[in-house]
Design an enzyme around this catalytic site. Structure first.
Site: not given
Length: 359
Positions: A93, A114, A121, A125, A128, A168-169, A200, A225, A342
């Site tokens: 996405e 974005c 991922c 988190c 997410c 993803g990271e 990010s 967070h 996401c």
């Protein structure tokens, strides 16, 4: 899958080396890059500034491939989410985000995309949807860049900003992220200002330090967070490996190498991290860092039971941070009606595909 290399994943220097190996020069690389990124050429036979011989060589070794657009949600003047299918059938996405209108109804020409860096991922988190199905694989450099090119072509918009805040990271895929950043910021590529490109991360400390060493520096945002280990542990599994103190050591190192202000992203989750004590600790850490705090009220994710705090409480949290001398914004998340958190659209499409296969 094509045996040819997608040219969207190669840098100018890489293409110059290729031409040198084929008795060409850096001039040929320059002309091809200009054709692809400035003139939107999608057929090497139309690169008229190089000879027929070199056009044939290009066609033999390279392709120009964009992901298939499966679905677009949203309208032309609002946030639009793109669901792409890659050449191996996987889904990713991306989101096109126009600037928010001002009080008088006008808006800047800022147009942010974005982008995703992985299929799924591994970092889990807790807020997410991207990690609900785990990590499938890294995206290639070409797959990262092709999101931007495909959105630019489909929307007809001039992209001014890029944020790596999709699936993803990014720093876990640094091998492919690094050349992608060169292509995005290179005057021979997409030619965006480095300060308008933001990576990010959930907090991969060694890679934050590695990113700081890039010659062509970009902006950094931290998916924080939680201002203390006790709170962050509930939300960010990565905190068990690199805790808050170690993370901020790396952030101070990054700040010493980079003039751009670091953004601390903080999703407000009711009863989890929205106590005003967290706001005070967050403000203290941000002030020492010279950072910028971006507060985001939680965007509901199907399959997760956390809740969004009231608007009144979100504003109180914001004002607490701001009144302690820290630059702070709070955006009421766009895109509730288009599964904008996401990974949601991808998961729905995967479920639909699986159900169709069983039928």
């Amino acid at each position: 899958m094509s045996a040819k290399q997608n040219i969207l994943g190669i840098t100018r220097d890489g293409l110059a080396d290729f031409f040198t190996q084929h008795r060409g020069s850096a001039f040929h690389a320059k002309e091809v890059m200009e054709a692809v990124y400035r003139n939107d050429v999608r057929d090497f036979s139309k690169v008229e500034s190089i000879t027929e011989r070199y056009r044939a060589i290009l066609n033999e070794h390279f392709s120009i491939e964009l992901p298939q657009i499966v679905k677009v949600q949203g309208s032309e003047d609002t946030t639009r989410k793109y669901l792409f299918q890659l050449s191996d059938g996987r889904y990713i996405e991306s989101v096109l985000i126009p600037a928010t209108p001002l009080e008088d109804g006008t808006r800047s020409n800022r147009m942010t995309v974005c982008v995703s860096s992985q299929v799924g991922c591994a970092y889990g988190c807790k807020f997410c949807a991207s990690g609900l199905d785990g990590l499938t694989r890294n995206l290639t450099t070409a797959e990262i860049i092709s999101q931007l090119v495909a959105i630019r072509e489909h929307s007809g918009k001039v992209i001014t900003n890029v944020v790596f805040m999709g699936m993803g990271e990014p720093l876990a895929n640094f091998k492919n992220l690094n050349p992608a950043l060169d292509i995005i910021t290179g005057h021979w590529g997409l030619h965006l200002a480095p300060r308008s490109v933001t990576v990010s991360t959930s907090g991969l400390v060694p890679m934050i330090r590695k990113l700081a060493e890039r010659e062509n520096q970009v902006s950094l945002a931290i998916s924080l967070h939680g201002a203390t280990d006790e709170v962050r542990d509930k939300i960010m599994p990565v905190n068990s490996k690199w805790q808050v103190a170690e993370l901020f050591d790396a952030l101070h190192y990054f700040a010493s190498k980079n003039k751009q202000r670091i953004t601390l992203e903080y999703i407000l989750i009711k009863g989890i991290n929205d106590e005003l004590e967290q706001a005070e600790i967050l403000a203290e850490k941000a002030k020492k860092l010279g950072g910028f705090v971006n507060l985001i009220p939680y965007n509901t994710v199907e399959g997760l039971e956390w809740e969004r705090p009231s608007d009144e409480h979100c504003k109180l949290f914001r004002d607490t941070v701001k009144n302690l001398g820290v630059m702070t914004t709070m955006r009421l998340e766009k895109g509730h009606d288009i599964d904008a958190a996401c990974g949601q659209l991808r998961l729905k499409e995967m479920k639909k595909t699986a159900e169709a296969a069983k039928a």
